[in-house]
Write an enzyme that holds these catalytic residues in place. Structure first.
Site, PDB file in Angstrom:
ATOM      1  N   ASN A   1     103.877  64.429  42.981  1.00  0.00           N
ATOM      2  CA  ASN A   1     104.898  65.271  42.355  1.00  0.00           C
ATOM      3  C   ASN A   1     104.185  66.285  41.468  1.00  0.00           C
ATOM      4  O   ASN A   1     103.718  65.947  40.384  1.00  0.00           O
ATOM      5  CB  ASN A   1     105.840  64.376  41.524  1.00  0.00           C
ATOM      6  CG  ASN A   1     106.881  65.172  40.780  1.00  0.00           C
ATOM      7  OD1 ASN A   1     107.016  66.382  40.982  1.00  0.00           O
ATOM      8  ND2 ASN A   1     107.629  64.498  39.919  1.00  0.00           N
ATOM      9  N   TRP A   2     104.130  67.502  41.968  1.00  0.00           N
ATOM     10  CA  TRP A   2     103.356  68.532  41.248  1.00  0.00           C
ATOM     11  C   TRP A   2     104.137  69.181  40.110  1.00  0.00           C
ATOM     12  O   TRP A   2     103.612  70.029  39.394  1.00  0.00           O
ATOM     13  CB  TRP A   2     102.870  69.595  42.239  1.00  0.00           C
ATOM     14  CG  TRP A   2     101.754  69.104  43.134  1.00  0.00           C
ATOM     15  CD1 TRP A   2     101.162  67.877  43.107  1.00  0.00           C
ATOM     16  CD2 TRP A   2     101.119  69.841  44.186  1.00  0.00           C
ATOM     17  NE1 TRP A   2     100.182  67.802  44.079  1.00  0.00           N
ATOM     18  CE2 TRP A   2     100.130  68.992  44.756  1.00  0.00           C
ATOM     19  CE3 TRP A   2     101.269  71.138  44.705  1.00  0.00           C
ATOM     20  CZ2 TRP A   2      99.308  69.408  45.814  1.00  0.00           C
ATOM     21  CZ3 TRP A   2     100.460  71.542  45.754  1.00  0.00           C
ATOM     22  CH2 TRP A   2      99.493  70.672  46.302  1.00  0.00           C
TER      23      TRP A   2
ATOM     24  N   HIS B   1     114.946  62.807  39.535  1.00  0.00           N
ATOM     25  CA  HIS B   1     113.756  62.530  38.714  1.00  0.00           C
ATOM     26  C   HIS B   1     114.164  62.512  37.239  1.00  0.00           C
ATOM     27  O   HIS B   1     115.058  63.252  36.829  1.00  0.00           O
ATOM     28  CB  HIS B   1     112.693  63.603  38.970  1.00  0.00           C
ATOM     29  CG  HIS B   1     111.386  63.269  38.316  1.00  0.00           C
ATOM     30  ND1 HIS B   1     111.153  63.525  36.988  1.00  0.00           N
ATOM     31  CD2 HIS B   1     110.281  62.650  38.787  1.00  0.00           C
ATOM     32  CE1 HIS B   1     109.933  63.088  36.684  1.00  0.00           C
ATOM     33  NE2 HIS B   1     109.386  62.558  37.755  1.00  0.00           N
TER      34      HIS B   1
ATOM     35  N   GLU C   1     110.626  54.658  38.159  1.00  0.00           N
ATOM     36  CA  GLU C   1     109.718  55.308  37.221  1.00  0.00           C
ATOM     37  C   GLU C   1     110.219  55.076  35.804  1.00  0.00           C
ATOM     38  O   GLU C   1     111.123  55.786  35.343  1.00  0.00           O
ATOM     39  CB  GLU C   1     109.663  56.809  37.482  1.00  0.00           C
ATOM     40  CG  GLU C   1     109.204  57.172  38.872  1.00  0.00           C
ATOM     41  CD  GLU C   1     108.722  58.617  38.921  1.00  0.00           C
ATOM     42  OE1 GLU C   1     107.511  58.822  39.056  1.00  0.00           O
ATOM     43  OE2 GLU C   1     109.552  59.523  38.787  1.00  0.00           O
TER      44      GLU C   1
ATOM     45  N   GLY D   1     102.257  61.941  39.415  1.00  0.00           N
ATOM     46  CA  GLY D   1     102.277  63.281  38.863  1.00  0.00           C
ATOM     47  C   GLY D   1     100.857  63.776  38.636  1.00  0.00           C
ATOM     48  O   GLY D   1     100.187  64.292  39.535  1.00  0.00           O
ATOM     49  N   GLY D   2     100.358  63.565  37.422  1.00  0.00           N
ATOM     50  CA  GLY D   2      99.050  64.092  37.010  1.00  0.00           C
ATOM     51  C   GLY D   2      97.922  63.808  37.996  1.00  0.00           C
ATOM     52  O   GLY D   2      97.119  64.695  38.314  1.00  0.00           O
TER      53      GLY D   2
HETATM   54  P1  PGA Z   1     102.808  60.924  35.997  1.00  0.00           P
HETATM   55  O1  PGA Z   1     104.218  61.431  36.618  1.00  0.00           O
HETATM   56  O2  PGA Z   1     102.075  60.231  37.131  1.00  0.00           O
HETATM   57  O3  PGA Z   1     102.118  62.173  35.546  1.00  0.00           O
HETATM   58  O4  PGA Z   1     103.132  59.996  34.883  1.00  0.00           O
HETATM   59  C1  PGA Z   1     104.936  60.641  37.514  1.00  0.00           C
HETATM   60  C2  PGA Z   1     106.260  61.288  37.832  1.00  0.00           C
HETATM   61  O5  PGA Z   1     106.923  61.786  36.921  1.00  0.00           O
HETATM   62  O6  PGA Z   1     106.696  61.321  39.005  1.00  0.00           O
END
Ligand code: PGA
Length: 266
Positions: free
Chosen positions: A9-10, A98, A170, A245-246
């Site tokens: 997820n960018w 999300h 999440e 994400g990151g």
């Molecule tokens: P993160 O984000 O891995 O940067 O914590 C995950 C997401 O929000 O899908």
């Protein structure tokens, strides 16, 4: 056997088309060396880069996802994107609900439910995101909050349609996002915490959609998943992938997670 799904997820992190294309190509190249063994991998770039990334990864093992969509087909809806536009760019998946959409942009379960139904009708696979905040967790509301999000976001979805859905659990307190978590330290769920809530979600899916379907729906974990913690999380029985994400913003960070998933899935 359940499918594993690893998603990148960018968010709004890669703001230039060229950069998005180059990261996507690097990830697609990394996948060439990996025996995917039934693991789906997608990236979800910003809308402006979807078409270019879709073209760049055509014919590779990397799949494309939208980060959101509107539930109407077409029309005067400034700032929105339709399922058909996502499909036109080559998307197979779409993230819906999300926690950044829920908490920063005010999306509620009923609204998300309309999107889930439209995505299914159009042949996009929804990745339905759910999760509790730090306060809800502290108040002992984790299961109740997640159950309500599941019940309301999946209202009127048939067991047959559930074959095309991925759930992403999440916990909001684990998402690497200072807007969502201004006053709390961001922590990844421990394998035990994740195990307990994933089991709860699995049970709800089985109770609601039947044993066969409930057991085949992938449940991703998301929230600060990275190279150093992915094995512990991905080896849990009811964790069938990750929404990242990151650590999905470069092939160097994303590849070890994909490798761990493909290895554990064998
Ligand atoms: P993160 O984000 O891995 O940067 O914590 C995950 C997401 O929000 O899908």
């Amino acid at each position: 056997m359940r499918k594993f799904v690893i998603g990148g997820n960018w968010k709004m992190q890669i703001v230039k088309v060229d950069e998005a294309v180059s990261v996507a190509k690097e990830i697609a190249t990394a996948l060439e060396e990996i025996d995917m063994n039934g693991v789906d991998v997608f990236v979800a770039p910003s809308y402006h880069a979807l078409f270019a990334v879709g073209q760049a990864i055509k014919g590779t093992k990397l799949k494309l996802a939208g980060q959101n969509m509107y539930f109407r087909d077409q029309g005067a809806f400034t700032g929105e994107i339709s399922a058909d536009s996502l499909l036109d760019c080559g998307c197979e998946y779409v993230l819906l609900g999300h926690s950044e959409r829920r908490r920063i942009f005010g999306e509620d379960n009923a609204y998300i439910n309309q999107k889930v139904k439209k995505a299914l009708e159009k042949g996009l696979k929804p990745v339905l995101c759910i999760g509790e905040t730090a306060k809800e967790k502290a108040d002992g509301q984790t299961e109740a909050v997640n159950q309500k999000q599941l019940e309301e976001s999946l209202a009127d979805v048939s067991p047959e349609q559930m074959k095309n859905i991925v759930i992403a659990y999440e916990p909001v307190w684990a998402i690497n996002n200072k807007f969502l978590n201004p006053d709390t330290e961001i922590k990844t769920a421990t394998p035990d915490e994740a195990d307990s809530i994933h089991k709860f979600i699995r049970k709800w899916l089985i109770d609601t959609f039947g044993n066969e379907i409930g057991n085949t729906i992938p449940i991703q974990y998301g929230g600060s998943m990275k190279d150093s913690n992915c094995e512990g999380l991905l080896s849990i029985n009811d964790i069938d992938g990750g929404l990242i994400g990151g650590a999905s913003l470069s092939a160097a960070k994303f590849k070890p997670i994909i490798e761990a998933a493909t290895k554990l899935y064998q």
